[in-house]
Structures are given as C-alpha cells and as structure tokens.
Scaffold this motif. Sequence first.
Motif, PDB file in Angstrom:
ATOM      1  N   ILE A 144      -3.282  15.150   3.754  1.00 49.13           N
ATOM      2  CA  ILE A 144      -2.570  14.370   2.742  1.00 49.13           C
ATOM      3  C   ILE A 144      -3.508  13.362   2.087  1.00 49.13           C
ATOM      4  O   ILE A 144      -3.503  13.191   0.860  1.00 49.13           O
ATOM      5  CB  ILE A 144      -1.345  13.662   3.354  1.00 49.13           C
ATOM      6  CG1 ILE A 144      -0.327  14.691   3.846  1.00 49.13           C
ATOM      7  CG2 ILE A 144      -0.692  12.736   2.330  1.00 49.13           C
ATOM      8  CD1 ILE A 144       0.780  14.096   4.698  1.00 49.13           C
ATOM      9  N   GLN A 145      -4.342  12.688   2.896  1.00 52.77           N
ATOM     10  CA  GLN A 145      -5.216  11.647   2.328  1.00 52.77           C
ATOM     11  C   GLN A 145      -6.281  12.235   1.409  1.00 52.77           C
ATOM     12  O   GLN A 145      -6.563  11.676   0.342  1.00 52.77           O
ATOM     13  CB  GLN A 145      -5.870  10.847   3.459  1.00 52.77           C
ATOM     14  CG  GLN A 145      -6.636   9.635   2.957  1.00 52.77           C
ATOM     15  CD  GLN A 145      -6.817   8.565   4.003  1.00 52.77           C
ATOM     16  OE1 GLN A 145      -6.024   8.442   4.935  1.00 52.77           O
ATOM     17  NE2 GLN A 145      -7.854   7.766   3.887  1.00 52.77           N
ATOM     18  N   VAL A 146      -6.867  13.363   1.799  1.00 48.87           N
ATOM     19  CA  VAL A 146      -7.872  14.005   0.944  1.00 48.87           C
ATOM     20  C   VAL A 146      -7.242  14.466  -0.368  1.00 48.87           C
ATOM     21  O   VAL A 146      -7.789  14.248  -1.459  1.00 48.87           O
ATOM     22  CB  VAL A 146      -8.533  15.189   1.681  1.00 48.87           C
ATOM     23  CG1 VAL A 146      -9.387  16.016   0.711  1.00 48.87           C
ATOM     24  CG2 VAL A 146      -9.397  14.690   2.828  1.00 48.87           C
ATOM     25  N   ASN A 191       0.847  -1.190   0.000  1.00 49.91           N
ATOM     26  CA  ASN A 191       0.000   0.000   0.000  1.00 49.91           C
ATOM     27  C   ASN A 191       0.884   1.242   0.000  1.00 49.91           C
ATOM     28  O   ASN A 191       1.157   1.838   1.053  1.00 49.91           O
ATOM     29  CB  ASN A 191      -0.906  -0.020   1.241  1.00 49.91           C
ATOM     30  CG  ASN A 191      -2.033   0.985   1.163  1.00 49.91           C
ATOM     31  OD1 ASN A 191      -1.986   1.930   0.373  1.00 49.91           O
ATOM     32  ND2 ASN A 191      -3.049   0.802   1.978  1.00 49.91           N
ATOM     33  N   LEU A 192       1.334   1.634  -1.184  1.00 44.70           N
ATOM     34  CA  LEU A 192       2.286   2.740  -1.306  1.00 44.70           C
ATOM     35  C   LEU A 192       1.697   4.058  -0.814  1.00 44.70           C
ATOM     36  O   LEU A 192       2.389   4.867  -0.201  1.00 44.70           O
ATOM     37  CB  LEU A 192       2.739   2.878  -2.767  1.00 44.70           C
ATOM     38  CG  LEU A 192       3.755   3.989  -3.062  1.00 44.70           C
ATOM     39  CD1 LEU A 192       5.043   3.764  -2.289  1.00 44.70           C
ATOM     40  CD2 LEU A 192       4.037   4.053  -4.564  1.00 44.70           C
ATOM     41  N   SER A 193       0.411   4.286  -1.066  1.00 44.13           N
ATOM     42  CA  SER A 193      -0.208   5.555  -0.681  1.00 44.13           C
ATOM     43  C   SER A 193      -0.187   5.745   0.833  1.00 44.13           C
ATOM     44  O   SER A 193       0.063   6.845   1.329  1.00 44.13           O
ATOM     45  CB  SER A 193      -1.644   5.619  -1.195  1.00 44.13           C
ATOM     46  OG  SER A 193      -2.370   4.474  -0.791  1.00 44.13           O
ATOM     47  N   THR A 194      -0.442   4.675   1.599  1.00 42.35           N
ATOM     48  CA  THR A 194      -0.401   4.777   3.057  1.00 42.35           C
ATOM     49  C   THR A 194       1.010   5.029   3.538  1.00 42.35           C
ATOM     50  O   THR A 194       1.227   5.781   4.501  1.00 42.35           O
ATOM     51  CB  THR A 194      -0.970   3.499   3.699  1.00 42.35           C
ATOM     52  OG1 THR A 194      -2.330   3.333   3.280  1.00 42.35           O
ATOM     53  CG2 THR A 194      -0.929   3.578   5.218  1.00 42.35           C
ATOM     54  N   LEU A 206     -11.276   8.139   0.327  1.00 41.99           N
ATOM     55  CA  LEU A 206     -11.658   9.483   0.742  1.00 41.99           C
ATOM     56  C   LEU A 206     -12.219   9.381   2.163  1.00 41.99           C
ATOM     57  O   LEU A 206     -13.211   8.693   2.384  1.00 41.99           O
ATOM     58  CB  LEU A 206     -12.706  10.057  -0.207  1.00 41.99           C
ATOM     59  CG  LEU A 206     -13.087  11.531  -0.003  1.00 41.99           C
ATOM     60  CD1 LEU A 206     -11.889  12.441  -0.244  1.00 41.99           C
ATOM     61  CD2 LEU A 206     -14.227  11.922  -0.939  1.00 41.99           C
ATOM     62  N   PRO A 207     -11.591  10.040   3.139  1.00 40.27           N
ATOM     63  CA  PRO A 207     -11.993   9.881   4.549  1.00 40.27           C
ATOM     64  C   PRO A 207     -13.478  10.141   4.781  1.00 40.27           C
ATOM     65  O   PRO A 207     -14.038  11.104   4.255  1.00 40.27           O
ATOM     66  CB  PRO A 207     -11.135  10.926   5.275  1.00 40.27           C
ATOM     67  CG  PRO A 207      -9.935  11.116   4.408  1.00 40.27           C
ATOM     68  CD  PRO A 207     -10.436  10.953   2.999  1.00 40.27           C
ATOM     69  N   PHE A 208     -14.117   9.258   5.565  1.00 41.19           N
ATOM     70  CA  PHE A 208     -15.513   9.356   5.994  1.00 41.19           C
ATOM     71  C   PHE A 208     -16.528   9.178   4.856  1.00 41.19           C
ATOM     72  O   PHE A 208     -17.735   9.169   5.108  1.00 41.19           O
ATOM     73  CB  PHE A 208     -15.801  10.700   6.679  1.00 41.19           C
ATOM     74  CG  PHE A 208     -14.910  10.984   7.847  1.00 41.19           C
ATOM     75  CD1 PHE A 208     -14.885  10.142   8.946  1.00 41.19           C
ATOM     76  CD2 PHE A 208     -14.087  12.096   7.854  1.00 41.19           C
ATOM     77  CE1 PHE A 208     -14.060  10.395  10.037  1.00 41.19           C
ATOM     78  CE2 PHE A 208     -13.254  12.368   8.937  1.00 41.19           C
ATOM     79  CZ  PHE A 208     -13.242  11.512  10.024  1.00 41.19           C
TER      80      PHE A 208
END
Length: 348
Positions: free
Chosen positions: A300-302, A148-151, A320-322
């Motif tokens: 960063i995640q958004v 999981n490169l993005s994490t 996308l969070p939530f």
Amino acid sequence: MLAVLAALLAMGLVILYSTSAYNGEVKFHDSFYYLKKQIFATLLGIAGMFMVARMDYHIWKRFAWLGYATAVLLSLAVLFVGDEYNGSKRWLSLGPFSFQPSEYAKVAVIIFLACIVSRDAVRMGKMRTMARVMLLILPIVGLVGASNLSTAIIILGIGGVLIFTASPKYRQFVVMGLAGVGFLGVFLALESYRLERLAIWRNPEAYEKGYQTLQGLYAIGSGGLFGRGLGQSVQKLGFVPEAQNDMIFSIICEEIGLFGAGFLMLLFLILIWRFFVIATHAKDLFGALIACGAMAHMMIQVILNIAVVTNTIPNTGITLPFVSYGGTSVVFLLLEMGLVLSVSSLVK
C-alpha cells in the motif's frame, strides 16, 4: 528476502545522497547531512531487525494490547504537544531526538490485529465480528488521520487485508469497503484543506500549491528511458521542495530514468512476493498474519507514494520505504522485517 532488502537499502542510500546533497549544503553547509543521519538510523534498524528476528514471534502476543494502547497514547500526545514541520504536526521530541509515532503505530497495529484475528479466526466470517475488529482500530485511525491521512489509509488497508486473510468472504468486504469509503468521505469533509487537495489534483496548474506536483512531473518527463545520469538532476536544485522526502521517486525517474525506476519497483515486487511465500508457509495463523500485515503495509505504501508522485491520486504526503529520508520510518520498517524473519525462521 534479505538479499532484496540489502539491495533496497544500498540503492536507497545512494539515491538519497544524490537527491539530498544540494539541500544539505544549502541548509546545513554539509552535503552529507541527510546521508549521515539516514545511515545512523539504518544501522540502528538493522541491529534491531536481527535482534527481533532471533526472538520467538509468539512472545509479542503478550504485548499486543499494551503496544496498541501505547500507539494511541503517543498519537494523542502528538495532537497536544507534537512538533510541526512544513505545516504538518506529526513528530514528538524526546530531548535531542524526534520521531513519528505514526510509524510505530503501523507495526503495533500489525501485531495487535494479528493477535485479535488469529484468536477469533473461526468467527471472522461473521459480519459482526469483522465490524468489531475494525472498530477496535478506528481510534488509532482517527488520531493518526488527523495529521496524516495517508498513514490512516495504510492502517485501514492493513486491517482489511488481515481480516480477508482469515476469512476471504467477498460480500462482507464489499460492505466493509463501502463503509470505509464513507468514513474517508466524512474525514475529508471535516477539513477544507483536504478538499482543496482534490481540486489541486484535478488541476495543479491553477493553484500555487500545485507547484510541487508539477515540478515532480517535469522531473519524471525529463528523465526519459535511461535518465540524465546519477547526480545530474536539475529539479532537485530547489525546484522540487524537500526532494529527499515524499517526492524522491520523481528524482529517481529524472536521474536513472524509467529503466532505473522500473528496477526499483521490481525489487519492491520481489520483497512483497517473499512476504507472500513466508505467509503461505508460516507455522500458524498468527505468523501468517504478521507476514500478510507487512506485505499489505509495504504494498500500500509503495503504491500510494508512486501514485502521488505521478499525480494519479491527490497528494497525501507518504514516503517511499527504505528510499525516502526519514529515520523513524527506516527503523520501524526494519523492525517489521525482523518480525517477518522471525516467522520465516520457523518455516520447515
């Protein structure tokens, strides 16, 4: 912050049902399948959030190393006995339940780094101390990044923000940034499929795997200013694969248009601003770093999710969070919100 969080959760559940009803009916003969599981995870996360919010956040200093070691062990377990879905090995199964250790790792790293950085804050301006702190999180970055490169990028980003908060010296960060780019370059080169993603990003029409990206862009383009209407998406009807997951922002743009997507982004912006306000008024550096870590994580995640959906950066598979479907994600995000609320409760 609670008001914005409630708005995000409510909007997320509505959008998730609209996006996932077709897939739920086709795969499980239940249009509410994904919504029911997400509601259960959300309620579980809310209960955990209020429980954590009522605790003194200083107690987590005692468990910082244990929490980080647990994250490393769980990430190791994923490599050997993890479950693979859609070509990615990111899940561990515990009986009938499965979860992503990488979501837990983000929270564990925030607490761990907040503890380490606040303890060594006086020496954090020295390059040697900064490098030592970053080296401490490289094991979890490497283990998570294997699947999981993005994490892994998010965890590196959290580390950079927390160190910069304690000692904002730009020269060291230029060096550290170059080292981070070099690390990611080597990491990308280790697996051919990662380099292939770069080629797909540059020219998605030329590759079969660029199909998802193209369909997402069609959805964004067809939504216009105000969208087709809630529930009226065409691309979610099997054209955008697993639309309720990473690509949900494209369906948001198609159904409620640029106006609705802009409103959602505004909610995220207000939430991030509240993290900043809480951090600047925190009782101590440890609390400020917890709030800054949550701010960095959310920001960063958004940005990564929206950038991937709009093909601004190569596809990395980030939710996308939530809003995106994922029980583990929403539970640990809400626990993280509980930590920030715990910090804000001591602000006078």
